[in-house]
Structures are given as structure tokens and as C-alpha cells.
Design an enzyme around this catalytic site. Sequence first.
Site, PDB file in Angstrom:
ATOM      1  N   GLU A   3      13.706  17.538  31.019  1.00  0.00           N
ATOM      2  CA  GLU A   3      12.473  16.524  31.374  1.00  0.00           C
ATOM      3  C   GLU A   3      12.201  16.750  32.919  1.00  0.00           C
ATOM      4  O   GLU A   3      11.960  15.805  33.572  1.00  0.00           O
ATOM      5  CB  GLU A   3      12.822  15.185  31.218  1.00  0.00           C
ATOM      6  CG  GLU A   3      13.945  14.526  31.667  1.00  0.00           C
ATOM      7  CD  GLU A   3      15.330  14.672  30.949  1.00  0.00           C
ATOM      8  OE1 GLU A   3      15.477  15.655  30.166  1.00  0.00           O
ATOM      9  OE2 GLU A   3      16.166  13.865  31.168  1.00  0.00           O
TER      10      GLU A   3
ATOM     11  N   HIS B 224       9.955  13.876  23.051  1.00  0.00           N
ATOM     12  CA  HIS B 224      10.938  13.432  23.625  1.00  0.00           C
ATOM     13  C   HIS B 224      10.793  13.728  25.517  1.00  0.00           C
ATOM     14  O   HIS B 224      11.119  12.857  26.145  1.00  0.00           O
ATOM     15  CB  HIS B 224      12.112  14.147  23.116  1.00  0.00           C
ATOM     16  CG  HIS B 224      13.341  13.641  23.884  1.00  0.00           C
ATOM     17  ND1 HIS B 224      14.198  12.847  23.276  1.00  0.00           N
ATOM     18  CD2 HIS B 224      14.027  14.305  24.822  1.00  0.00           C
ATOM     19  CE1 HIS B 224      15.501  12.665  24.156  1.00  0.00           C
ATOM     20  NE2 HIS B 224      15.407  13.349  24.938  1.00  0.00           N
ATOM     21  N   GLU B 225      10.646  14.718  25.769  1.00  0.00           N
ATOM     22  CA  GLU B 225      10.548  15.089  27.217  1.00  0.00           C
ATOM     23  C   GLU B 225       9.376  14.398  27.791  1.00  0.00           C
ATOM     24  O   GLU B 225       9.397  13.761  28.908  1.00  0.00           O
ATOM     25  CB  GLU B 225      10.532  16.431  27.262  1.00  0.00           C
ATOM     26  CG  GLU B 225      11.442  17.597  26.668  1.00  0.00           C
ATOM     27  CD  GLU B 225      12.811  17.047  26.966  1.00  0.00           C
ATOM     28  OE1 GLU B 225      13.667  17.306  26.256  1.00  0.00           O
ATOM     29  OE2 GLU B 225      12.981  16.340  27.962  1.00  0.00           O
TER      30      GLU B 225
ATOM     31  N   HIS C 246      10.527  10.983  28.506  1.00  0.00           N
ATOM     32  CA  HIS C 246      11.420  10.985  29.758  1.00  0.00           C
ATOM     33  C   HIS C 246      10.572  10.681  30.901  1.00  0.00           C
ATOM     34  O   HIS C 246      11.255  10.110  31.894  1.00  0.00           O
ATOM     35  CB  HIS C 246      12.270  12.109  29.971  1.00  0.00           C
ATOM     36  CG  HIS C 246      13.314  12.267  29.192  1.00  0.00           C
ATOM     37  ND1 HIS C 246      14.548  11.299  29.271  1.00  0.00           N
ATOM     38  CD2 HIS C 246      14.092  13.203  28.429  1.00  0.00           C
ATOM     39  CE1 HIS C 246      15.628  11.533  28.849  1.00  0.00           C
ATOM     40  NE2 HIS C 246      15.113  12.529  28.104  1.00  0.00           N
TER      41      HIS C 246
ATOM     42  N   GLU D 246      18.925   8.446  27.402  1.00  0.00           N
ATOM     43  CA  GLU D 246      18.612   9.104  26.321  1.00  0.00           C
ATOM     44  C   GLU D 246      18.093   8.205  24.888  1.00  0.00           C
ATOM     45  O   GLU D 246      17.520   8.588  24.278  1.00  0.00           O
ATOM     46  CB  GLU D 246      19.586  10.130  25.894  1.00  0.00           C
ATOM     47  CG  GLU D 246      19.898  11.191  26.789  1.00  0.00           C
ATOM     48  CD  GLU D 246      18.779  11.862  26.862  1.00  0.00           C
ATOM     49  OE1 GLU D 246      18.522  12.537  28.100  1.00  0.00           O
ATOM     50  OE2 GLU D 246      17.642  11.984  26.358  1.00  0.00           O
TER      51      GLU D 246
ATOM     52  N   ASP E 200      29.207  17.049  31.434  1.00  0.00           N
ATOM     53  CA  ASP E 200      28.810  17.987  30.085  1.00  0.00           C
ATOM     54  C   ASP E 200      29.786  17.909  29.238  1.00  0.00           C
ATOM     55  O   ASP E 200      29.531  18.289  27.884  1.00  0.00           O
ATOM     56  CB  ASP E 200      28.719  19.444  30.996  1.00  0.00           C
ATOM     57  CG  ASP E 200      27.498  19.576  31.647  1.00  0.00           C
ATOM     58  OD1 ASP E 200      27.237  20.842  32.125  1.00  0.00           O
ATOM     59  OD2 ASP E 200      26.571  18.838  31.788  1.00  0.00           O
TER      60      ASP E 200
ATOM     61  N   TYR F 251      22.009   9.595  22.241  1.00  0.00           N
ATOM     62  CA  TYR F 251      20.641   9.514  21.677  1.00  0.00           C
ATOM     63  C   TYR F 251      20.406   8.859  20.487  1.00  0.00           C
ATOM     64  O   TYR F 251      19.660   8.047  20.520  1.00  0.00           O
ATOM     65  CB  TYR F 251      20.123  11.279  21.330  1.00  0.00           C
ATOM     66  CG  TYR F 251      20.444  12.106  22.504  1.00  0.00           C
ATOM     67  CD1 TYR F 251      21.610  12.430  23.056  1.00  0.00           C
ATOM     68  CD2 TYR F 251      19.125  12.477  22.997  1.00  0.00           C
ATOM     69  CE1 TYR F 251      21.713  13.412  24.121  1.00  0.00           C
ATOM     70  CE2 TYR F 251      19.304  13.427  24.129  1.00  0.00           C
ATOM     71  CZ  TYR F 251      20.412  13.764  24.562  1.00  0.00           C
ATOM     72  OH  TYR F 251      20.364  14.807  25.643  1.00  0.00           O
TER      73      TYR F 251
HETATM   74  C1  LIG Z   1      28.262  10.682  26.996  1.00  0.00           C
HETATM   75  C2  LIG Z   1      27.750  11.712  28.006  1.00  0.00           C
HETATM   76  C3  LIG Z   1      27.634  11.364  29.370  1.00  0.00           C
HETATM   77  C4  LIG Z   1      27.028  11.949  30.286  1.00  0.00           C
HETATM   78  C5  LIG Z   1      26.348  13.234  29.933  1.00  0.00           C
HETATM   79  C6  LIG Z   1      25.256  13.411  30.722  1.00  0.00           C
HETATM   80  C7  LIG Z   1      24.434  14.601  30.711  1.00  0.00           C
HETATM   81  C8  LIG Z   1      25.001  15.929  29.840  1.00  0.00           C
HETATM   82  C9  LIG Z   1      24.752  17.256  30.522  1.00  0.00           C
HETATM   83  O1  LIG Z   1      24.966  17.993  29.311  1.00  0.00           O
HETATM   84  C10 LIG Z   1      23.031  17.459  30.352  1.00  0.00           C
HETATM   85  C11 LIG Z   1      22.368  17.334  29.284  1.00  0.00           C
HETATM   86  C12 LIG Z   1      20.986  17.762  29.399  1.00  0.00           C
HETATM   87  C13 LIG Z   1      20.294  17.647  28.112  1.00  0.00           C
HETATM   88  C14 LIG Z   1      19.018  17.980  28.232  1.00  0.00           C
HETATM   89  C15 LIG Z   1      18.315  17.934  27.144  1.00  0.00           C
HETATM   90  C16 LIG Z   1      18.640  17.264  26.026  1.00  0.00           C
HETATM   91  O2  LIG Z   1      17.794  15.897  25.810  1.00  0.00           O
HETATM   92  C17 LIG Z   1      18.668  18.329  24.626  1.00  0.00           C
HETATM   93  C18 LIG Z   1      19.356  17.917  23.493  1.00  0.00           C
HETATM   94  C19 LIG Z   1      20.133  18.793  22.789  1.00  0.00           C
HETATM   95  C20 LIG Z   1      19.165  19.808  22.423  1.00  0.00           C
HETATM   96  O3  LIG Z   1      18.017  19.502  21.606  1.00  0.00           O
HETATM   97  O4  LIG Z   1      19.296  20.999  22.647  1.00  0.00           O
HETATM   98 ZN   LIG Z   2      16.581  13.330  26.655  1.00  0.00          ZN
END
Ligand SMILES: CC/C=C\C/C=C\C[C@@H](O)/C=C/C=C/C=C\[C@@H](O)CCCC(=O)O
Ligand SMILES: [Zn+2]
Length: 622
Positions: free
Chosen positions: A290, A314-315, A318, A337, A392, A400
Site C-alpha cells: 500500500e 485491499h490496497e 489501506h 490489516e 516478517d 487479516y
Molecule cells: C503478527 C505479525 C506482526 C507483524 C508483521 C508485520 C509486517 C509483516 C511484514 O512481513 C510485511 C508484510 C507486508 C505485507 C504486504 C502486503 C500484504 O497485505 C499481502 C498479503 C499476502 C499476499 O497477498 O501476498
Molecule cells: Zn494489507
Amino acid sequence: MFSFFNRLFPFARHITSSRSVSTYCEMADPSSFSNHLNVVIRSTKLDWKVDMEGKKLGGSVEHEVEGLTDAKEVILDARDLNVERVLWEGLETPFKYDKISASLGDRLSISIPLVSKGDRGVLSIVYSTSSSARALQFLSPAQTTDNKGPFLFSQCQAIHARSIVPCQDTPAVKAKYSSKVTVPAGLTCLMSAISTGKDTSGQGEWTFSFHQDIPVPSYLIAIVVGVLERREIGPRSAVWAEGSVVDTAAKEFMETEEFLKAAEEICGEYVWKRYDLVVLPKTFPYGGMENPCLTFVTPTIIAGDGSLVSVVAHEIAHSWTGNLVTTANWDHFWLNEGFTVYLERKINEKVYGRPRRYFDAKEGFESLGETLKFVLPEHSKLRQHLGGIDPDDAFSSIPYEKGSSLLLYLEQEVLSEGESGSFLRDHVRLFSSKGLDTETWLTSMKERFPRMKEHEEIVNEWLYGEGMPPRTPKFIDDSMVVECNKVIDNVLSSSPSSQLFSSLTTTQKIFVLSSLCAKAPFDHAKMEVLASAPFGISSSINCEILSPWIKLGLTSQWEPSIPVALQFAKEYGRLKYCKKTYGLLFAWEKSRVLAMDQFEREKVNMHPITVQQVESLLNKYK
Ligand SMILES: CC/C=C\C/C=C\C[C@@H](O)/C=C/C=C/C=C\[C@@H](O)CCCC(=O)O
Ligand SMILES: [Zn+2]
């Protein structure tokens, strides 16, 4: 050191700003070393030269900082940066660079003259990134779709901004940013901001400039550089992509303005001016990201039939939940999320109708059962306590789907019809512009909605408990599900009919395959039938069909799925597919060595985030 004006009117610039709202949250961040509770970055100026050959960003950053307390140092987050010089108000100042931890990176401690609350000053840092910066992937022309030029893109969420700029890498701090970026001539540069000009007169180098005047957290700083073409897809939107992709992408994303208008009806004005999309190479680790003004998307959502454009909804969502109302730190990621998925499905309800909203909500809720098989119990809670781990490593669909299902439950059991109609608009109005945490949100909900009291135990279990939510929301329109259940029963019967499967929409086929995964393993005769041409599953180009199909085959230890799975994991770097598929290949002894050998060969072509995540799976077998 400080101008006389500053001492007399330290907040003068605030008075003139259009959005004089607080943009920092007085909450420490366990994923950041920065002393953002003592001094806070108000604005950032980036001056980068992109070295495509050396795979580095080099140049400088200027942070305008403001004292919140008495302070004699500014501590910034960093990772593998080469810091050459640091100046405070134009004068060299001492600094110390310490490597602290593999998960959170490094600490840059900068000595400054004593500042007090309200004092401001400019910190200038001359530095360069490493050639293996975690946030960046540089691709050679051969690694791109059209092979016309090198490509660079970033991914800063959650804590990777620190690998491209020394900063307060916490969502608790939001700052305006501007940038000047110099790239090899012929390449287009885009950022998560509004373009303020470009100079393409140079023979060897072109320069692009940007400005983001809405304060954003560091994880929303983003850059992409490549041979890109542009197509208008709406009054405030365009899609950027490589030449062979851009027209197909423009056609796939033609509903973008409809999504934007639907979201504005729910949440209020879209404040970011532009909503553009850029389609990245297949190595992009996520479905979408996003980044303000410029959503990054994976090419895997270009299915040809619009079946996967919910990622765009979704984006877009955001733009309110996440980018205006932002989690205070990654312990409360569900506030980004869960609210965004809840809003995404209300957008889809306006665009596609009520059945679609509850169809997606049911599928998402039921997918939690599968997700929980692969997530540590402590990471199955909505409200996390990540401590010093890399966020990560805690990432899954829990924030979500468990988060959005809580909001659906509250809509159905606590809010009146009127209250739910303004719930999201009020949420944005109340909590925009500074970090929000679970406890602040919960306290506000109890104050605003007295009926929360009757559900206090359930809500606390939902927020703080492990595993499945304590209640199941009502999926009040199951018209799309009923047809799917008939086909699921038929597939599980002794004589599955391809006609029944073929009568479903793509969205319903994805639901059926996702549901079948929860019932695996299947006998190999069944797999052979499903793999037959009339079902059309194994020949699908839709990644949301291929991914569960591959999972079904590997879980059923059906050998023909091994080569398909290896190719799928090699071709797509989206973690949702790549990590899951490699995980299943590593788990089956017959495919483990093949998968390990392929991963070792392919690492060089993969995004650093994806490599890190697949390696974490591999370590279980070493
Ligand atoms: C409980 C998790 C706590 C913190 C995690 C925070 C960020 C995780 C990091 O890996 C970033 C994620 C970014 C995600 C971006 C886009 C998602 O919304 C896509 C979801 C999966 C997909 O469709 O590929
Ligand atoms: Zn998201």
C-alpha cells in the site's frame, strides 16, 4: 545553533501547516532502536543516486528533527549502511555505528548539542546502502519480463526502511518526505509520493523529484526504477508496468476508480491525490503493498478475468486504514490489516454485491484453520508481543482474517445499524495521523459503544487468545457458497463431475480448492481425475487456483505434483506461494532434496526477504 525564531516560535511551522496534527505516538517500539520519544523526525529529504551496476543507493538524507524532551543524541535505525559523515545544522558531529542484532539490524547514535522540547535542527547524513540491502531487489535486464533494462524496487514493510536510509524505523513516527533521485538515462523512477518534476535532458543520467506532504511512517517510503510504460485507467489513476504487461494490466485494473469511489462513500475523502499502480516483476514478495500514491502489485493478480483484483481493493482500503490510521508498532499490526480486510470487503460489497462480501468473509474465516497449522501459538494472537524478532517472521493471515472477523462480529453483535454505517469514517477521524495500539482502540470502543460490556470476555479472547476466534460471525448471505458446497461434495464423492466444477466462477473455484485442501490428503485416483483436462485445474494460469492445487497434490504425496510445484516456486517470489510451496516440498522426503537444490541455485534471482523466509523453513531440516 537554533534560529532565534525557532526559540521564540518553535511550533511556528506547525501553525501554518494544513494538517497541524500530532504525527508521533508516545509509545516505545520493540522493533526500533530509535529514541523517537526524545527527538522526533518531522520531515525527510532524500538525495539518492541509483547505482544499478553496483546494486546500491548512494547519497544523503536530511532529517529535520524536533526535541520532545531534553536530549543530547539522536539514535536512528540502520542496517548494513555505510555512513561517511554526519552534520548537525551544517557542522560535522560525532557518531557511532553499532551492529546490534540479526533481526533488528544496527544502531546509529549521533551526538548533538543539547536540545530541549520544541527545539528543531537539521541532521544531514552522507551514506550509501550495501549491495545486499534487505529492502531492495536489483534485477538485470535478463531477469525482467521484457529484458529491456535493469530494474529496482523496494519493500520497506515491516522494518526494512532502515536498510535504505538511517531513520526512525517505527510506524509511531510519521514524517513528510521529499526526494531527488538520479538514475541511468532511459529508466523511469517512481516513488510513494507525488512527482514534482523530472529532467531527462542528460545523456547518461536522468533525475526525478517527488514530494509526500502527508506525514507517512518510514515503512511507506518506496522506490521503483525500470523501463516502464504508463496507461491512464481513471481520473486520478494510472498503471505503470513493463511494455508487454501494461495493456493487460490496464484492462485488469479498470475497476480502480469504482473501488476508490466506494471507499470514499464509506470512509470519506481520498487525501493522497493520485492512486497509481505499478506492476512489479514476479519476484515481488507480496500480493500488493500500500505505498501511498503508488500501490505496488505482483503480476500474479493479473488473471485475465478480474478474479484477483480484490488485492487492489485491499490496497486502496489501506489509504485510510493503515496509511492514515496506523499501528503504533508491529505488535498491533492487526489494526492495519484487520481493518483493511474489513473495509476491502465492504468495498467489494458496493462493487460486486452483498453475496461477495460474505463469500469472501466465510472463505477467509475458514482458512484460519489451515493457517493455524503453520503458525506458532504465540503468533496466532491478534495482539502480539514480538519483542526483538523480525516482524516478517511472525507474518501470516492471522491479523487479516482473525482481525476482520472480530470487526464483523462487532458489527453484528454490538453496533447498531447507524453506528456500523459510520464506524469506519469515525475510526479514521478519531485515530488518523498518529500510531494506534490495541488497548487505546479497545478503551475507545468501550467508551463509544456501551454494549461492548456484554461482549467483553469474547472480545478479550479474540484479541489476546491463541487459535481460532471464540465465536463465528454470521455469513448472512451464503448464495455463492451453496453452489460451492455442492461441488465440494461432488468432488469428494466416488464419481466427481467436471461439468459441475466448470459451472463455477473463478472466485468459486478458488473457494472449492481452498476448502478441499482442508480435507486432504486424497487418494491418487482422485488426483488423476481432478488433473484431467475437463476440470482444467492443472492447466490454469490463475495462481490462486494453481497454489491450492499444488498444495493438494503435495499433501496427498501425488508425485506428478512435484515438477509443477518446483516450477511454481521458482517462477513466483510471492511469499504466499513461494514460501508455502517450498515448505511443502521440504516437508515431503521425496521432494526435499530436489527443492533444496533448486532453492540454492535460485537464491541469486530471489528477493532478499523471500530468501530469508524460505531459509527459515529450510533450517528445520538441517
Ligand atoms: C503478527 C505479525 C506482526 C507483524 C508483521 C508485520 C509486517 C509483516 C511484514 O512481513 C510485511 C508484510 C507486508 C505485507 C504486504 C502486503 C500484504 O497485505 C499481502 C498479503 C499476502 C499476499 O497477498 O501476498
Ligand atoms: Zn494489507
